[in-house]
Design a protein around this motif. Sequence first.
Motif, PDB file in Angstrom:
ATOM      1  N   ILE A   1       0.810  -1.201   0.096  1.00 42.21           N
ATOM      2  CA  ILE A   1      -0.032  -0.108   0.051  1.00 42.21           C
ATOM      3  C   ILE A   1       0.946   1.274  -0.116  1.00 42.21           C
TER       4      ILE A   1
ATOM      5  N   LYS B   1      -0.415  -3.641  -6.316  1.00 45.29           N
ATOM      6  CA  LYS B   1       0.617  -2.491  -5.982  1.00 45.29           C
ATOM      7  C   LYS B   1       1.002  -1.725  -7.470  1.00 45.29           C
TER       8      LYS B   1
ATOM      9  N   GLY C   1      -3.667  -2.952   0.137  1.00 39.74           N
ATOM     10  CA  GLY C   1      -2.561  -3.026  -1.202  1.00 39.74           C
ATOM     11  C   GLY C   1      -2.427  -4.837  -1.387  1.00 39.74           C
TER      12      GLY C   1
END
Length: 564
Positions: free
Chosen positions: A27, A159, A97
């Motif tokens: 993230i 990501k 994420g």
Amino acid sequence: MNGAQYILKTLQEQNIRTLFGYPGGCIMPLYDALADSELEHVLCRHEQAAALAANGYARASGRLGVVVATSGPGATNLVTGIADAFMDSIPVLVITGQVNSHLIGSDAFQEVDVLGMTMAIVKHSYLITSANELESTVIEAIRLATSGRPGPVWIDIAKDALMGEMTTKSVIKPTNSHEKEHNVDLTSLQNAVEIIKKAQRPLLYSGGGVMSANALDEFRTFANQLNIPHVVSLKGIGNPGLYGALNLGMLGMHGSRACNELIAQCDALIAIGVRFDDRATGAVKHFATNADIIHIDIDPAEFHKNKRVSCTLRGEMKSILRRLSTAFLSTLNIQPWRNHCRAMKHQKGLIPQNLSTDSNTIAGPEFLTALSAVKKTRSIISCDVGQHQMWVAQYVDFDHPRQHLSSGGLGTMGFGLPAAIGACFARPDAQVINISGDGSFMMNIQELATIRRHQLPVKIIILDNQHLGLVRQQQELFYQGRYSAVDLSDNPDFTEIARVFGFHALQIHNRSQIGPALDTLLSCQGPAMLQVHINTDSNVWPMVKPGGANHEMLEPEQFNGSAA
């Protein structure tokens, strides 16, 4: 603009100002973008607490709560807080994420199948592998979380999608899966009106759906116009207001005897925004057996799920309540029933369990009755889960359901402290009080650091009986007193821990100290803690035996100790 920057820009455009979260590898691009954003990020010290803080923010404000975490353990740590929001229909947007898209399915470092893992605890979820998918997804996710029956929506983002450049517009169109406004069936509406008109012993039964629909004004207008006696679920506490006519209190396992007996006597039950869950109904086959039941809700999945009813009204609650109100030009002609309900409340309502005058020991109900008398009218009280939670429901008065934050469906220990943090950001003008037990408090004690960082003026009250009180109570009453894994007598001194974090902290042992201690606690300008030592063997009364009928409530003097 990359995917991460687009997410933050969209949140700002949707009037979202606060995020709760914890950073990590996958993230990281979002946190990099946060450095240039006007959004306020609240760093909690555990992802579970971040989810519960977003949950509390949404409960206290009625606005969307947002929580952010990384992949793997970041996502798995969110699960309890998001399941709590799902059970209680709280709007929360989750952003996590995920590993790079080409690694998905390879058991990469900190990879977890978030989509599969969370399917049962969200309204909807997404797996995003390209930045271009975000343009339609973020807006749709916000709409889904806040529309219809509110709830959590989860966006899991690779990501490389967070880092990828937004190159096209509206590549993926929003789906038609969002809820549409439903027009209530006119035949069902007329059926409901006829049931109410012919009733001689009607009751209103309201729950958290009133708050979720933001229909409190319409609900109170309807209740006061018809002047019908009224009971509430745990999440419906505050619906009638402090001065609501004929408010009989909470029903269910630890509700009042008056409520539970009157449910058994009524001939019409108007159920508004409730689920007929087991803690409210007891043995459902014995619940409201003499009544025609009208069930009002936005979610058709709730109709007949736990309790067969006579009439269902699906639609936008504000509209339904307005239309029902216009069908009655005057209050119902049920004065003998109103008088009976008032008499039952007076005779069998809850009475604070004050100890004899020669005892200095503090009783939880006595303490909370004193707190209710001195707290500000618009205070927000965030409960943890256990005996103290039930005592708050029984003995503390609330003028609005958003003043009472309590984990209803999931019963999440550790809920109260992070939820109070969320409430402070949602309502910085309000007095926020967290009431916890010595068991629940240890679940998210690390969030004292979050309070210190932001100097939040949270007032923490720990009712300390050195046990897991509600579990101990069940073991005493239904397991022949065979106590197992409930002793917490080796807990640390919570006031010493609080002082390390810069809190003003005090503790009391005697009844004579209650008033002065509350004055000191509530007058503190910053964060403060009060540790209240109460009887180890205090129980929550009255109660319904698990699986029993509500109208057969147990009192201490009549309990015979028979095993469940």
